[in-house]
Scaffold this motif. Structure first.
Motif, PDB file in Angstrom:
ATOM      1  N   GLU A   1      46.828 -34.164  15.458  1.00 25.62           N
ATOM      2  CA  GLU A   1      45.563 -33.651  14.764  1.00 25.62           C
ATOM      3  C   GLU A   1      45.725 -34.536  13.468  1.00 25.62           C
ATOM      4  O   GLU A   1      44.792 -34.981  12.768  1.00 25.62           O
ATOM      5  N   LEU A   2      46.921 -34.447  12.704  1.00 25.00           N
ATOM      6  CA  LEU A   2      47.131 -35.157  11.632  1.00 25.00           C
ATOM      7  C   LEU A   2      46.841 -36.557  11.628  1.00 25.00           C
ATOM      8  O   LEU A   2      46.167 -37.454  10.602  1.00 25.00           O
ATOM      9  N   LEU A   3      47.420 -37.422  12.710  1.00 25.55           N
ATOM     10  CA  LEU A   3      47.223 -38.665  12.849  1.00 25.55           C
ATOM     11  C   LEU A   3      45.957 -38.924  13.104  1.00 25.55           C
ATOM     12  O   LEU A   3      45.071 -40.015  12.535  1.00 25.55           O
TER      13      LEU A   3
ATOM     14  N   VAL B   1      42.783 -42.413  14.934  1.00 23.58           N
ATOM     15  CA  VAL B   1      43.335 -42.556  16.313  1.00 23.58           C
ATOM     16  C   VAL B   1      43.315 -41.365  17.609  1.00 23.58           C
ATOM     17  O   VAL B   1      43.052 -40.253  17.237  1.00 23.58           O
ATOM     18  N   THR B   2      43.229 -41.708  18.594  1.00 23.26           N
ATOM     19  CA  THR B   2      43.238 -40.797  19.845  1.00 23.26           C
ATOM     20  C   THR B   2      44.339 -40.744  20.574  1.00 23.26           C
ATOM     21  O   THR B   2      45.464 -41.494  20.206  1.00 23.26           O
ATOM     22  N   PRO B   3      44.519 -39.625  21.364  1.00 25.17           N
ATOM     23  CA  PRO B   3      45.702 -39.315  22.062  1.00 25.17           C
ATOM     24  C   PRO B   3      46.227 -40.507  22.997  1.00 25.17           C
ATOM     25  O   PRO B   3      47.297 -40.810  23.097  1.00 25.17           O
ATOM     26  N   ALA B   4      45.100 -41.101  23.307  1.00 25.64           N
ATOM     27  CA  ALA B   4      45.192 -42.288  24.329  1.00 25.64           C
ATOM     28  C   ALA B   4      45.986 -43.540  23.341  1.00 25.64           C
ATOM     29  O   ALA B   4      46.771 -44.432  23.919  1.00 25.64           O
ATOM     30  N   ASP B   5      45.347 -43.669  22.332  1.00 32.11           N
ATOM     31  CA  ASP B   5      46.124 -44.729  21.415  1.00 32.11           C
ATOM     32  C   ASP B   5      47.616 -44.590  21.186  1.00 32.11           C
ATOM     33  O   ASP B   5      48.251 -45.368  21.132  1.00 32.11           O
ATOM     34  N   ILE B   6      47.935 -43.222  21.086  1.00 31.99           N
ATOM     35  CA  ILE B   6      49.444 -42.686  20.933  1.00 31.99           C
ATOM     36  C   ILE B   6      50.069 -43.022  22.225  1.00 31.99           C
ATOM     37  O   ILE B   6      51.126 -43.644  22.298  1.00 31.99           O
TER      38      ILE B   6
END
Length: 280
Positions: A30-32, A38-43
């Motif tokens: 959430e902070l990112l 950014v999305t979870p997919a980006d991570i």
């Protein structure tokens, strides 16, 4: 500028938050998302970010504030309720998923009514009022909030969501604060007991006391609001409350004592009786 791996930032944030967060992985994401969109997919794909010194300092500052038990919702500045984002910050109660049950019960009652008059007491962020107004466009919704700090969020959220809610800065314990009668009156009033307040986790202690504390037994506002506003309900109108865990019998008795009937109990997503409604 310095290039960073998103996975590296996520891993370090998650590790830093382990001591304060129940779900450090969720909070790190959430902070990112808040900082860099950014999305979870980006991570997961380990995308790279080029960050300025100012952006790096911002990460460190938000991490420091979270480690000081400032709520995540205040750090990111908004929180989702009923599929919409509501601005939040110091001075206003954070919207919670359990409160969606109250919105659902009110909307079920209003279904099929063309232009119902709805009054929310203790409006807070406006999450309930705006949701009712937007989900039932024919409703004429008024929301009353006493705290100037919370009222600023109420007014801004209702305006930016184009909800049409009429926002009133005033005391819910003053029947002169609004005029007329209503098809539905709802409230998520302060309902924590003195014992509850003594046992609050540090994050909740950062939320406004006046939105939490319901006096010694937690029932003060149910007694007073019911007594004051029952006569402003139209015949067949609904009074709807969110309540604290284990308060259902006591609040039901308050409603019965004030001549309301057809009392209904609704459980939240954890199975706790969270909403009481009654009909005039």
């Amino acid at each position: 500028m310095t290039e960073f791996s998103l996975e590296y930032l996520y891993r370090n944030l998650k590790n830093a938050l382990r001591g304060v967060a129940e779900a450090p992985d969720f909070e790190a994401r959430e902070l990112l998302r808040h900082l860099f969109s950014v999305t979870p997919a980006d991570i997961l794909l380990d995308k790279k970010l080029r960050l300025t010194d100012e952006q790096l300092q911002r990460i460190l500052e938000l991490t420091r504030r979270r480690l000081d038990h400032e709520p995540l919702q205040y750090l990111v500045g908004s929180w989702e309720f009923f599929g919409r984002d509501f601005l939040v910050g110091e001075g206003v109660l954070i919207p919670r998923p359990d409160t969606e049950v109250l919105a659902e019960q009110v909307l079920a009652f209003l279904r099929g009514r063309e232009r119902p008059r709805v009054l929310e007491l203790c409006g807070g962020s406006g999450c309930l009022s705006a949701t009712v107004a937007l989900e039932h466009p024919g409703a004429e919704v008024t929301s009353v909030e006493k705290s100037p700090e919370a009222f600023a969020y109420l007014e801004r959220n209702c305006r930016e969501l184009k909800s049409g809610v009429h926002c009133v800065l005033g005391d819910a314990l003053d029947p002169a604060v609004v005029e007329g009668s209503f098809d539905c009156i709802l409230a998520n009033p302060p309902y924590l007991t003195r014992k509850d307040m003594d046992e609050l986790v540090p994050e909740v202690r950062r939320e406004p006391v006046m939105a939490l504390y319901g006096e010694e037994d937690g029932l003060f506002f149910y007694r007073e609001l019911t007594k004051i506003w029952k006569d402003r309900l139209k015949k067949g109108g609904l009074l709807a409350y969110e309540i604290g865990m284990g308060q259902h019998d006591a609040v039901a008795e308050i409603l019965r004592t004030n001549g309301l009937n057809s009392i209904c109990q609704t459980r939240d997503y954890s199975g706790i009786i969270r909403v009481l409604t009654a009909v005039k």
